[in-house]
Design a protein around this motif. Sequence first.
Motif, mmCIF file in Angstrom:
data_model
loop_
_atom_site.group_PDB
_atom_site.id
_atom_site.type_symbol
_atom_site.label_atom_id
_atom_site.label_comp_id
_atom_site.label_asym_id
_atom_site.label_seq_id
_atom_site.Cartn_x
_atom_site.Cartn_y
_atom_site.Cartn_z
ATOM 1 N N ASP A 49 5.725 5.757 6.702
ATOM 2 C CA ASP A 49 4.557 5.046 6.195
ATOM 3 C C ASP A 49 4.059 5.727 4.918
ATOM 4 O O ASP A 49 3.611 6.874 4.939
ATOM 5 C CB ASP A 49 3.454 5.040 7.262
ATOM 6 C CG ASP A 49 2.307 4.105 6.914
ATOM 7 O OD1 ASP A 49 2.222 3.673 5.742
ATOM 8 O OD2 ASP A 49 1.498 3.810 7.813
ATOM 9 N N GLN A 60 4.554 -4.285 2.261
ATOM 10 C CA GLN A 60 3.833 -3.033 2.448
ATOM 11 C C GLN A 60 4.752 -1.852 2.146
ATOM 12 O O GLN A 60 5.976 -1.982 2.157
ATOM 13 C CB GLN A 60 3.312 -2.918 3.894
ATOM 14 C CG GLN A 60 2.409 -4.059 4.316
ATOM 15 C CD GLN A 60 1.878 -3.882 5.719
ATOM 16 O OE1 GLN A 60 1.219 -2.889 6.030
ATOM 17 N NE2 GLN A 60 2.167 -4.842 6.586
ATOM 18 N N ARG A 61 4.132 -0.694 1.902
ATOM 19 C CA ARG A 61 4.920 0.505 1.573
ATOM 20 C C ARG A 61 5.388 1.173 2.867
ATOM 21 O O ARG A 61 4.935 2.248 3.253
ATOM 22 C CB ARG A 61 4.081 1.464 0.718
ATOM 23 C CG ARG A 61 3.829 0.920 -0.693
ATOM 24 C CD ARG A 61 2.929 1.856 -1.492
ATOM 25 N NE ARG A 61 3.465 3.217 -1.563
ATOM 26 C CZ ARG A 61 4.408 3.620 -2.405
ATOM 27 N NH1 ARG A 61 4.956 2.748 -3.252
ATOM 28 N NH2 ARG A 61 4.821 4.870 -2.410
ATOM 29 N N ARG A 112 1.759 4.057 2.861
ATOM 30 C CA ARG A 112 0.609 3.273 2.424
ATOM 31 C C ARG A 112 -0.553 4.156 1.971
ATOM 32 O O ARG A 112 -1.303 3.797 1.073
ATOM 33 C CB ARG A 112 0.168 2.329 3.550
ATOM 34 C CG ARG A 112 1.148 1.194 3.797
ATOM 35 C CD ARG A 112 0.747 0.352 4.990
ATOM 36 N NE ARG A 112 0.872 1.075 6.248
ATOM 37 C CZ ARG A 112 0.707 0.527 7.447
ATOM 38 N NH1 ARG A 112 0.394 -0.758 7.530
ATOM 39 N NH2 ARG A 112 0.843 1.234 8.543
ATOM 40 N N ASP A 113 -0.720 5.310 2.582
ATOM 41 C CA ASP A 113 -1.740 6.264 2.170
ATOM 42 C C ASP A 113 -1.057 7.350 1.335
ATOM 43 O O ASP A 113 -0.220 8.085 1.851
ATOM 44 C CB ASP A 113 -2.418 6.881 3.395
ATOM 45 C CG ASP A 113 -3.617 7.753 3.020
ATOM 46 O OD1 ASP A 113 -3.697 8.187 1.857
ATOM 47 O OD2 ASP A 113 -4.468 7.986 3.895
ATOM 48 N N PRO A 114 -1.377 7.468 0.043
ATOM 49 C CA PRO A 114 -0.691 8.443 -0.822
ATOM 50 C C PRO A 114 -0.805 9.888 -0.324
ATOM 51 O O PRO A 114 0.072 10.710 -0.610
ATOM 52 C CB PRO A 114 -1.401 8.278 -2.174
ATOM 53 C CG PRO A 114 -2.005 6.908 -2.126
ATOM 54 C CD PRO A 114 -2.372 6.676 -0.700
ATOM 55 N N SER A 115 -1.868 10.210 0.407
ATOM 56 C CA SER A 115 -2.075 11.590 0.859
ATOM 57 C C SER A 115 -1.431 11.883 2.205
ATOM 58 O O SER A 115 -1.302 13.051 2.587
ATOM 59 C CB SER A 115 -3.577 11.895 0.943
ATOM 60 O OG SER A 115 -4.204 11.024 1.878
ATOM 61 N N ILE A 116 -1.039 10.823 2.941
ATOM 62 C CA ILE A 116 -0.455 11.024 4.273
ATOM 63 C C ILE A 116 0.835 10.220 4.367
ATOM 64 O O ILE A 116 0.847 9.003 4.156
ATOM 65 C CB ILE A 116 -1.437 10.569 5.382
ATOM 66 C CG1 ILE A 116 -2.756 11.325 5.280
ATOM 67 C CG2 ILE A 116 -0.805 10.772 6.758
ATOM 68 C CD1 ILE A 116 -3.802 10.838 6.267
ATOM 69 N N HIS A 117 1.903 10.909 4.686
ATOM 70 C CA HIS A 117 3.190 10.239 4.860
ATOM 71 C C HIS A 117 3.629 10.419 6.313
ATOM 72 O O HIS A 117 4.287 11.399 6.666
ATOM 73 C CB HIS A 117 4.240 10.822 3.911
ATOM 74 C CG HIS A 117 3.872 10.674 2.464
ATOM 75 N ND1 HIS A 117 4.133 11.646 1.516
ATOM 76 C CD2 HIS A 117 3.230 9.680 1.814
ATOM 77 C CE1 HIS A 117 3.680 11.250 0.344
ATOM 78 N NE2 HIS A 117 3.130 10.054 0.495
ATOM 79 N N SER A 118 3.223 9.487 7.161
ATOM 80 C CA SER A 118 3.494 9.609 8.593
ATOM 81 C C SER A 118 4.883 9.079 8.912
ATOM 82 O O SER A 118 5.465 8.283 8.170
ATOM 83 C CB SER A 118 2.442 8.841 9.404
ATOM 84 O OG SER A 118 2.500 7.462 9.090
#
Length: 500
Positions: free
Chosen positions: A357, A341-342, A359-365
């Motif tokens: 994280d 996983q990314r 995994r979501d290109p628009s959100i980098h938590s």
Amino acid sequence: MPVEGGSSSGSASATRHPKQKRKAHSLSIRRTNSTEDRPQGVQRGDMLEGQDSKLPLPIRSNLLELFGQIEREFENLYIENIELRREIDSLNERLTGDGQTIEGGDPTKGALKTKASHSTSQLSQKLKTTYKASTSKIVSSFKATAGSRAVCQLLKEYVGHRDGIWDLSVTRTQPVVLGTASADHSALLWSIETGKCLLRYAGHAGSVNSIKFHPTEQMAITASGDQTAHIWRYMVQLPVPQPPPDVSAPCDDDQDLSDREEGEVDGEGPCEVPTVRVPTATLKSHQGVVIAADWLVGGRQVVTASWDRAANLYEVETSELVHTLTGHDQELTHCCTHPTQRLVVTSSRDTTFRLWDFRDPSIHSVNVFQGHTDTVTSAVFTVGDNVVSGSDDRTVKVWDLKNMRSPIATIRTDSAVNRISVSANQRIIALPHDNRQVRLFDMSGVRLARLPRSNRMGHRRMVCCTAWNEENQSCNLFTCGFDRQAIGWNINIPVLLQEK
């Protein structure tokens, strides 16, 4: 901690390795036995004589405390015996005054024979109970190791670096080779079976602090004290395997592999090999030592960690900086990516590690975890949903990615822990220590084995890193240290032992 560039000749110096200076200073402090720390009943002379003991300090302290308890129990029994004697003498005097005769005045005969015999039996029973309880405490501390039946055998030594080895890794593609990163400004590729050096990368101007291989191509990324990370390609051909050496054969105990002549690297020694000096790509956005680097799943992006307190995410094809991951308060010590996983985890001297994280290109938590009290030297993902972190606070903690508020297991050790690794199949944690030991634990924190170390085998200085290679049934664990060598081990731990 891996270091910046500088002179690479000779053995590791204190100026180039501040961590060793701190450890040596703390060791000298620990060896000073204060009156407050001395167990009652143990004299100062006894403590001083124990300084030459080969036992680790916590075990020796535990033994001293247990023997002190035995001594105090004997003192109590001795006092009770004196009181009993006085009572017997008093009864004898009273019986004599009443005109009764006692056979020879001997308290072990006549009217008092039964009472005295009972008291002697009671004394004997107390001694047996005390001895049994004390020895059971001592034996229990060794129970896990004594009953493990784990087989840990040294198979191959990889010698050729001029300075300490900070990191090692195994290729994920064929041919499978071992890579090592050293403070001598070079990275070497080795044949696992023969121990022969196959290729040398010499493109860095500083200490090479990390090496990781591309998941599908013959490419490697190295991080360096010259403030850059290099991506470079390699091509190697494996030599014909030779029969393994007889590790049980006698050897010179005085021979120290860390004192080999430096000429062995570039002269007639094991590393007269092809040299790569020009990288495919140079990543140079950091303002400090680049301490570690790793490939994200798929191999199209890489992440680097630096002493400038930031981690950078790059595109491999263009070398473009995509993200700068900031938030740590002190220098970073390590970074690791999830195998499927990314996800990225970064460790720092600020006693925390962070989970990033992508995994979501628009959100980098990002999540911050504060489970340690000293530098977090490494944090790695497992194949499952776990993160394992190691620290200079002498603990290793296992975390669940689904609920990381508190660790699900804590391993306490007697020495600082460096770059750890977790096997994919058996999920065994390999712990490299500052005190030259390497220990193996399962994910629940149960100790499985300790790798053998003596004058004839094992590391002679700090062990910096471990790496598993479960594709090879023979040489399945590698370790490296500041004695300039990497070692290949065969680890065989029964399944029944892991289920205990």
